[in-house]
Design a protein around this motif. Structure first.
Motif, PDB file in Angstrom:
ATOM      1  N   LEU A 277      -7.404   3.390   5.741  1.00  0.00           N
ATOM      2  CA  LEU A 277      -6.067   3.555   6.288  1.00  0.00           C
ATOM      3  C   LEU A 277      -5.907   2.679   7.531  1.00  0.00           C
ATOM      4  N   SER A 278      -4.850   1.914   7.572  1.00  0.00           N
ATOM      5  CA  SER A 278      -4.461   1.224   8.809  1.00  0.00           C
ATOM      6  C   SER A 278      -3.246   1.957   9.345  1.00  0.00           C
ATOM      7  N   SER A 279      -3.374   2.474  10.541  1.00  0.00           N
ATOM      8  CA  SER A 279      -2.203   3.145  11.116  1.00  0.00           C
ATOM      9  C   SER A 279      -1.673   2.320  12.285  1.00  0.00           C
ATOM     10  N   TYR A 280      -0.370   2.209  12.328  1.00  0.00           N
ATOM     11  CA  TYR A 280       0.316   1.463  13.388  1.00  0.00           C
ATOM     12  C   TYR A 280       1.251   2.450  14.082  1.00  0.00           C
ATOM     13  N   LEU A 281       0.951   2.730  15.341  1.00  0.00           N
ATOM     14  CA  LEU A 281       1.777   3.648  16.120  1.00  0.00           C
ATOM     15  C   LEU A 281       2.515   2.810  17.154  1.00  0.00           C
TER      16      LEU A 281
ATOM     17  N   GLY B 215       0.845  -1.194   0.000  1.00  0.00           N
ATOM     18  CA  GLY B 215       0.000   0.000   0.000  1.00  0.00           C
ATOM     19  C   GLY B 215       0.874   1.235   0.000  1.00  0.00           C
ATOM     20  N   THR B 216       0.249   2.405   0.103  1.00  0.00           N
ATOM     21  CA  THR B 216       0.973   3.679   0.162  1.00  0.00           C
ATOM     22  C   THR B 216       2.140   3.702  -0.842  1.00  0.00           C
ATOM     23  N   VAL B 217       1.783   3.728  -2.093  1.00  0.00           N
ATOM     24  CA  VAL B 217       2.779   3.642  -3.166  1.00  0.00           C
ATOM     25  C   VAL B 217       3.044   5.032  -3.746  1.00  0.00           C
ATOM     26  N   THR B 218       4.318   5.383  -3.864  1.00  0.00           N
ATOM     27  CA  THR B 218       4.709   6.636  -4.523  1.00  0.00           C
ATOM     28  C   THR B 218       5.597   6.286  -5.705  1.00  0.00           C
TER      29      THR B 218
ATOM     30  N   TYR C 191      -4.098  10.059  -5.719  1.00  0.00           N
ATOM     31  CA  TYR C 191      -3.556   8.971  -4.893  1.00  0.00           C
ATOM     32  C   TYR C 191      -2.150   9.338  -4.394  1.00  0.00           C
ATOM     33  N   THR C 192      -1.357   9.960  -5.272  1.00  0.00           N
ATOM     34  CA  THR C 192       0.003  10.345  -4.889  1.00  0.00           C
ATOM     35  C   THR C 192      -0.019  11.374  -3.762  1.00  0.00           C
ATOM     36  N   VAL C 193      -0.994  12.276  -3.775  1.00  0.00           N
ATOM     37  CA  VAL C 193      -1.121  13.250  -2.678  1.00  0.00           C
ATOM     38  C   VAL C 193      -1.414  12.516  -1.362  1.00  0.00           C
ATOM     39  N   LEU C 194      -2.330  11.554  -1.420  1.00  0.00           N
ATOM     40  CA  LEU C 194      -2.664  10.798  -0.200  1.00  0.00           C
ATOM     41  C   LEU C 194      -1.455  10.016   0.308  1.00  0.00           C
ATOM     42  N   ALA C 195      -0.723   9.399  -0.618  1.00  0.00           N
ATOM     43  CA  ALA C 195       0.489   8.665  -0.219  1.00  0.00           C
ATOM     44  C   ALA C 195       1.508   9.620   0.394  1.00  0.00           C
ATOM     45  N   ALA C 196       1.558  10.845  -0.139  1.00  0.00           N
ATOM     46  CA  ALA C 196       2.498  11.834   0.399  1.00  0.00           C
ATOM     47  C   ALA C 196       2.126  12.236   1.826  1.00  0.00           C
ATOM     48  N   VAL C 197       0.818  12.263   2.119  1.00  0.00           N
ATOM     49  CA  VAL C 197       0.385  12.547   3.493  1.00  0.00           C
ATOM     50  C   VAL C 197       0.930  11.458   4.423  1.00  0.00           C
ATOM     51  N   CYS C 198       0.734  10.202   4.034  1.00  0.00           N
ATOM     52  CA  CYS C 198       1.184   9.074   4.873  1.00  0.00           C
ATOM     53  C   CYS C 198       2.702   9.093   5.031  1.00  0.00           C
ATOM     54  N   ARG C 199       3.364   9.254   3.907  1.00  0.00           N
ATOM     55  CA  ARG C 199       4.828   9.251   3.891  1.00  0.00           C
ATOM     56  C   ARG C 199       5.383  10.374   4.771  1.00  0.00           C
TER      57      ARG C 199
ATOM     58  N   GLU D 144       2.518  10.093  20.154  1.00  0.00           N
ATOM     59  CA  GLU D 144       1.917   8.775  20.376  1.00  0.00           C
ATOM     60  C   GLU D 144       2.831   7.597  20.043  1.00  0.00           C
ATOM     61  N   SER D 145       3.989   7.848  19.455  1.00  0.00           N
ATOM     62  CA  SER D 145       4.777   6.698  18.979  1.00  0.00           C
ATOM     63  C   SER D 145       6.243   7.051  18.792  1.00  0.00           C
ATOM     64  N   ASP D 146       7.047   5.975  18.700  1.00  0.00           N
ATOM     65  CA  ASP D 146       8.459   6.134  18.323  1.00  0.00           C
ATOM     66  C   ASP D 146       8.657   5.906  16.828  1.00  0.00           C
ATOM     67  N   VAL D 147       7.778   5.089  16.262  1.00  0.00           N
ATOM     68  CA  VAL D 147       7.834   4.823  14.824  1.00  0.00           C
ATOM     69  C   VAL D 147       6.399   4.550  14.377  1.00  0.00           C
ATOM     70  N   SER D 148       6.087   4.945  13.154  1.00  0.00           N
ATOM     71  CA  SER D 148       4.698   4.796  12.700  1.00  0.00           C
ATOM     72  C   SER D 148       4.649   4.304  11.262  1.00  0.00           C
ATOM     73  N   THR D 149       3.519   3.683  10.941  1.00  0.00           N
ATOM     74  CA  THR D 149       3.234   3.278   9.567  1.00  0.00           C
ATOM     75  C   THR D 149       1.804   3.680   9.250  1.00  0.00           C
ATOM     76  N   HIS D 150       1.619   4.465   8.211  1.00  0.00           N
ATOM     77  CA  HIS D 150       0.276   4.821   7.739  1.00  0.00           C
ATOM     78  C   HIS D 150       0.083   4.119   6.397  1.00  0.00           C
ATOM     79  N   PHE D 151      -0.732   3.076   6.432  1.00  0.00           N
ATOM     80  CA  PHE D 151      -0.828   2.135   5.315  1.00  0.00           C
ATOM     81  C   PHE D 151      -2.149   2.332   4.573  1.00  0.00           C
ATOM     82  N   LEU D 152      -2.042   2.866   3.364  1.00  0.00           N
ATOM     83  CA  LEU D 152      -3.222   3.138   2.528  1.00  0.00           C
ATOM     84  C   LEU D 152      -3.617   1.885   1.766  1.00  0.00           C
TER      85      LEU D 152
END
Lengths: 164, 175
Positions: free
Chosen positions: B91-95, A90-93, B15-23, B65-73
């Motif tokens: 979105l699945s977020s892992y904090l 997921g989350t592909v750039t 989609y690239t904008v949304l991925a950029a938010v997560c990234r 809330e976290s030391d490392v995170s993943t925002h998975f679209l």
């Protein structure tokens, strides 16, 4: 992934735009098909994801210049540690520049294995950092780095047995 | 069948904008997050306006809330109407909070609900909100680092070596 688009559009600009949009889809499918191949243990399909001479740093193989292929190495490694692996992307750039592309792809891998007779799942979160090229109309990876973000295990005594 | 190339391009750009938010959230990249929004963007959850304030607040929350995170679209639905678009993105977020042998993982399954507007050749978020469908927080055994490269919570992450561009219209100056 093969891009089968042919120049039937009205003009070069339109054709070029359609090609880029099609390339984007082909590059997404490259990631999805790689995951499917790994999870099914399909060595040939994994190897199709990489061009000849491709470097996969996470397994330390240069395709075509080692005793084993990248696919053989991955399948052998997974068969020793886990059953029923799942790789989700997921989350592909993606950035496309003519016949070359760069992609960051998030993955979540789930590996089921036994610790002291208790089934566990290891969840790993990371990213594929890929440089890809189109050769003879086929998109594939020429350089892969895998970044490890975090991983954990969850023990579950009531886990249903899945396929081996 | 007529192929609407512009709609395809728009959906890929959105989609690239949304991925950029997560990234950007995962790399704590404020400039990258700012670049996804209109200057007058609103964040419904935080009840604040302005992309600078929103970006700083969103990243501060993740860091808190976290030391490392993943925002998975994953499932992304995009409805385009001219120069505006509405998006629902699963979105699945892992904090993850690291703590020696064990780690605490806050897992949230939810959706981003965004409104975007076309700006020049790209798209920018005008309104962002999120829905949490379910959430868990549990402690797990930490797994030793693999021999792969480790990610970093900054733009010194290896991904920025090869992909400094976070949106189709915005580039970083470098590290």
């Amino acid at each position: 992934m093969t891009n089968k688009l042919t120049p039937m559009a009205a003009d070069d600009t339109t054709y070029h735009r359609a090609l880029v949009a099609s390339d984007y889809q082909a590059l997404i499918e490259l990631q999805v098909s790689y995951c499917s191949a790994v999870d099914r243990g399909d060595i040939g399909a994994i190897d199709k994801s990489f061009h000849h001479g491709a470097i996969d740093e996470h397994v330390g193989i240069t395709q075509g210049f080692s005793d084993r292929t990248i696919g053989e190495t991955i399948v052998a490694a997974l068969s020793q540690v886990a059953a029923s692996p799942m790789h989700k992307v997921g989350t592909v750039t993606i950035k496309i520049d003519d016949d070359r592309a760069i992609a960051e792809t998030y993955f979540l891998s789930e590996h089921r294995f036994s610790i002291g007779g208790i089934m566990s799942v290891r969840l790993r979160s990371g990213r594929y950092l890929d440089q890809c090229e189109r050769r003879s109309g086929v998109w594939a990876i020429v350089h892969r780095v895998v970044v490890d973000d975090w991983a954990m295990t969850d023990q579950n005594r009531n886990m249903r047995r899945g396929p081996q | 069948m007529k192929i609407d190339i512009r709609k395809l391009e728009d959906k890929q750009a959105i989609y690239t904008v949304l991925a950029a938010v997560c990234r950007s959230l995962d790399r704590c990249d404020i400039a990258g997050l700012v670049a996804t929004m209109r200057p007058d963007a609103t964040n419904v959850d935080l009840e604040i306006s302005g992309r600078d304030a929103i970006s700083a607040a969103m990243i501060a929350k993740v860091v808190e809330e976290s030391d490392v995170s993943t925002h998975f679209l994953s499932n992304v639905l995009i409805d385009i109407d001219g120069d505006r678009a509405n998006v629902e993105a699963y979105l699945s977020s892992y904090l993850v909070t690291l703590g020696g042998e064990n780690c605490t993982v806050r897992t949230r399954s939810g959706r981003y609900l965004d409104q975007l507007q076309r700006e020049g050749t790209g798209w920018l978020i005008s309104s962002h909100s999120s829905i949490v469908d379910w959430a868990t927080c549990a402690e797990y055994r930490t797994v030793d680092r693999s021999r792969w490269q480790s990610g970093s919570r900054s733009i010194s992450d290896p991904s920025y070596d090869i992909l400094p561009i976070v949106c189709s219209y915005q580039e970083h100056d470098g590290k």
